[in-house]
Design a protein around this motif. Structure first.
Motif, PDB file in Angstrom:
ATOM      1  N   ARG A  52      31.853  63.991  17.355  1.00  0.00           N
ATOM      2  CA  ARG A  52      30.994  64.387  16.229  1.00  0.00           C
ATOM      3  C   ARG A  52      31.617  65.587  15.522  1.00  0.00           C
ATOM      4  NH1 ARG A  52      24.729  64.448  18.495  1.00  0.00           N
ATOM      5  NH2 ARG A  52      24.454  62.187  18.550  1.00  0.00           N
ATOM      6  N   VAL A  53      31.587  65.568  14.209  1.00  0.00           N
ATOM      7  CA  VAL A  53      32.032  66.723  13.430  1.00  0.00           C
ATOM      8  C   VAL A  53      30.863  67.188  12.572  1.00  0.00           C
ATOM      9  CG1 VAL A  53      32.996  65.275  11.569  1.00  0.00           C
ATOM     10  CG2 VAL A  53      33.761  67.635  11.806  1.00  0.00           C
ATOM     11  N   ALA A  54      30.722  68.511  12.430  1.00  0.00           N
ATOM     12  CA  ALA A  54      29.638  69.069  11.619  1.00  0.00           C
ATOM     13  C   ALA A  54      30.108  70.369  10.970  1.00  0.00           C
ATOM     14  CB  ALA A  54      28.409  69.343  12.489  1.00  0.00           C
ATOM     15  N   PRO A  55      29.652  70.637   9.743  1.00  0.00           N
ATOM     16  CA  PRO A  55      29.958  71.922   9.120  1.00  0.00           C
ATOM     17  C   PRO A  55      29.085  73.015   9.729  1.00  0.00           C
ATOM     18  CG  PRO A  55      28.621  70.559   7.639  1.00  0.00           C
ATOM     19  CD  PRO A  55      28.858  69.751   8.874  1.00  0.00           C
ATOM     20  N   VAL A  56      29.676  74.152  10.045  1.00  0.00           N
ATOM     21  CA  VAL A  56      28.921  75.272  10.627  1.00  0.00           C
ATOM     22  C   VAL A  56      29.350  76.584   9.982  1.00  0.00           C
ATOM     23  CG1 VAL A  56      28.446  74.228  12.887  1.00  0.00           C
ATOM     24  CG2 VAL A  56      30.603  75.428  12.536  1.00  0.00           C
ATOM     25  N   GLY A  57      28.393  77.500   9.875  1.00  0.00           N
ATOM     26  CA  GLY A  57      28.706  78.805   9.296  1.00  0.00           C
ATOM     27  C   GLY A  57      28.377  79.968  10.212  1.00  0.00           C
ATOM     28  N   GLN A 113      35.639  76.478  14.627  1.00  0.00           N
ATOM     29  CA  GLN A 113      36.364  77.512  13.893  1.00  0.00           C
ATOM     30  C   GLN A 113      35.531  77.875  12.675  1.00  0.00           C
ATOM     31  OE1 GLN A 113      40.815  77.688  13.451  1.00  0.00           O
ATOM     32  NE2 GLN A 113      40.353  76.643  11.545  1.00  0.00           N
ATOM     33  N   ILE A 114      35.181  79.143  12.560  1.00  0.00           N
ATOM     34  CA  ILE A 114      34.402  79.614  11.404  1.00  0.00           C
ATOM     35  C   ILE A 114      35.273  80.550  10.589  1.00  0.00           C
ATOM     36  CG2 ILE A 114      32.396  80.978  10.670  1.00  0.00           C
ATOM     37  CD1 ILE A 114      30.961  79.947  13.197  1.00  0.00           C
ATOM     38  N   ASP A 120      35.100  76.409   9.026  1.00  0.00           N
ATOM     39  CA  ASP A 120      33.643  76.209   9.165  1.00  0.00           C
ATOM     40  C   ASP A 120      33.331  74.842   9.770  1.00  0.00           C
ATOM     41  OD1 ASP A 120      33.639  78.634   7.930  1.00  0.00           O
ATOM     42  OD2 ASP A 120      32.728  77.977   6.076  1.00  0.00           O
ATOM     43  N   VAL A 121      33.977  74.548  10.902  1.00  0.00           N
ATOM     44  CA  VAL A 121      33.884  73.197  11.464  1.00  0.00           C
ATOM     45  C   VAL A 121      33.642  73.246  12.968  1.00  0.00           C
ATOM     46  CG1 VAL A 121      36.410  73.081  11.659  1.00  0.00           C
ATOM     47  CG2 VAL A 121      35.080  70.972  11.685  1.00  0.00           C
ATOM     48  N   LEU A 122      32.775  72.367  13.433  1.00  0.00           N
ATOM     49  CA  LEU A 122      32.514  72.166  14.860  1.00  0.00           C
ATOM     50  C   LEU A 122      32.832  70.714  15.201  1.00  0.00           C
ATOM     51  CD1 LEU A 122      31.126  72.706  17.691  1.00  0.00           C
ATOM     52  CD2 LEU A 122      28.987  72.038  16.574  1.00  0.00           C
ATOM     53  N   VAL A 123      33.610  70.508  16.270  1.00  0.00           N
ATOM     54  CA  VAL A 123      33.851  69.157  16.778  1.00  0.00           C
ATOM     55  C   VAL A 123      33.360  69.103  18.226  1.00  0.00           C
ATOM     56  CG1 VAL A 123      35.561  67.395  17.374  1.00  0.00           C
ATOM     57  CG2 VAL A 123      35.819  68.715  15.258  1.00  0.00           C
ATOM     58  N   MET A 124      32.480  68.155  18.497  1.00  0.00           N
ATOM     59  CA  MET A 124      31.981  67.919  19.858  1.00  0.00           C
ATOM     60  C   MET A 124      32.472  66.547  20.296  1.00  0.00           C
ATOM     61  SD  MET A 124      28.070  68.894  18.875  1.00  0.00           S
ATOM     62  CE  MET A 124      28.285  68.230  17.229  1.00  0.00           C
ATOM     63  N   VAL A 125      32.916  66.427  21.531  1.00  0.00           N
ATOM     64  CA  VAL A 125      33.298  65.126  22.067  1.00  0.00           C
ATOM     65  C   VAL A 125      32.471  64.877  23.329  1.00  0.00           C
ATOM     66  CG1 VAL A 125      35.141  63.640  22.916  1.00  0.00           C
ATOM     67  CG2 VAL A 125      35.634  65.317  21.111  1.00  0.00           C
ATOM     68  N   ILE A 126      31.638  63.861  23.257  1.00  0.00           N
ATOM     69  CA  ILE A 126      30.712  63.505  24.332  1.00  0.00           C
ATOM     70  C   ILE A 126      31.369  62.404  25.162  1.00  0.00           C
ATOM     71  CG2 ILE A 126      28.411  62.553  24.814  1.00  0.00           C
ATOM     72  CD1 ILE A 126      28.051  63.675  21.631  1.00  0.00           C
TER      73      ILE A 126
END
Length: 201
Positions: A26-31, A58-59, A95-101
């Motif tokens: 999953r990828v999501a924008p984060v600040g 990474q923000i 500004d990106v988060l990657v989660m791998v389930i």
């Protein structure tokens, strides 16, 4: 002043299978770190039976990120979070988060196999997500009265600016992020409203 850099346009999910193990990326924008925590909590809620939820984020501007972190979530050290972060950095995205389930499929992959699987899952979702360019903004501090707050918010809505925080005391103090190319217009608005303002350079 924050310079322009590519960020994910939104949330996206991609799934791969490696030797019967499922890897859901999953990828999501984060600040902020709070946004990271919220996305991780959602992933845990969506996948309570997953063996591992590994992640990296990474923000800030790629190459000089204000904040970055990673987590192997029980996988051997360096086989999950670091490969995910390496792909994020290689993709030059902020500004990106990657989660791998991961759902374990019964076949052990070994350290090298895990690195390839987690990096591959991150690569697949980051290659698929649309990018937008985060426009350069300039921070402004504004002192105003309670009556001026609504006109300020209205101006920001119309001009792509945002009110980041407001402190209420005898007078109201607001922090505003203004697109760099709108700074002059913002100054003219504040002058017209007789608001005390300053830009943080």
């Amino acid at each position: 002043m924050k310079k322009d850099y590519p960020v994910p346009a939104g949330y996206l999910e991609r799934e791969t299978e490696v030797k019967k193990s499922r890897f859901i990326a999953r990828v999501a924008p984060v600040g902020s770190r709070d946004e990271v925590k919220a996305w991780l909590a959602q992933a845990q809620k969506d996948h309570p039976d997953a063996r591992h939820i590994c992640w990296a984020y990474q923000i800030g501007r790629p190459g000089s990120a204000a904040e970055a972190a990673m987590n192997d979530d029980g996988e051997p050290s360096g086989t999950a979070g670091k490969p995910i972060l390496n792909v994020i950095q290689y993709k030059d995205m902020g500004d990106v988060l990657v989660m791998v389930i991961r759902y374990f499929g019964g076949i052990k992959l070994g350290a090298g196999g895990l690195v390839r699987a987690y990096a591959g899952a991150a690569e697949r979702v980051l290659s698929a997500v649309d990018r937008v360019v985060r426009q350069p903004v300039i921070e402004a501090r504004v002192t105003l009265s309670f009556a001026d707050e609504q006109p300020l918010r209205h101006w920001c809505e119309l001009h792509g600016a945002s009110v980041d925080s407001v402190d209420y005391g005898p007078s109201v103090h607001a922090r505003v992020s203004v697109p760099e190319n709108r700074a002059q217009q913002f100054g003219a608005f504040c002058d017209a409203q007789k608001l005390d303002y300053s830009f943080e350079r």
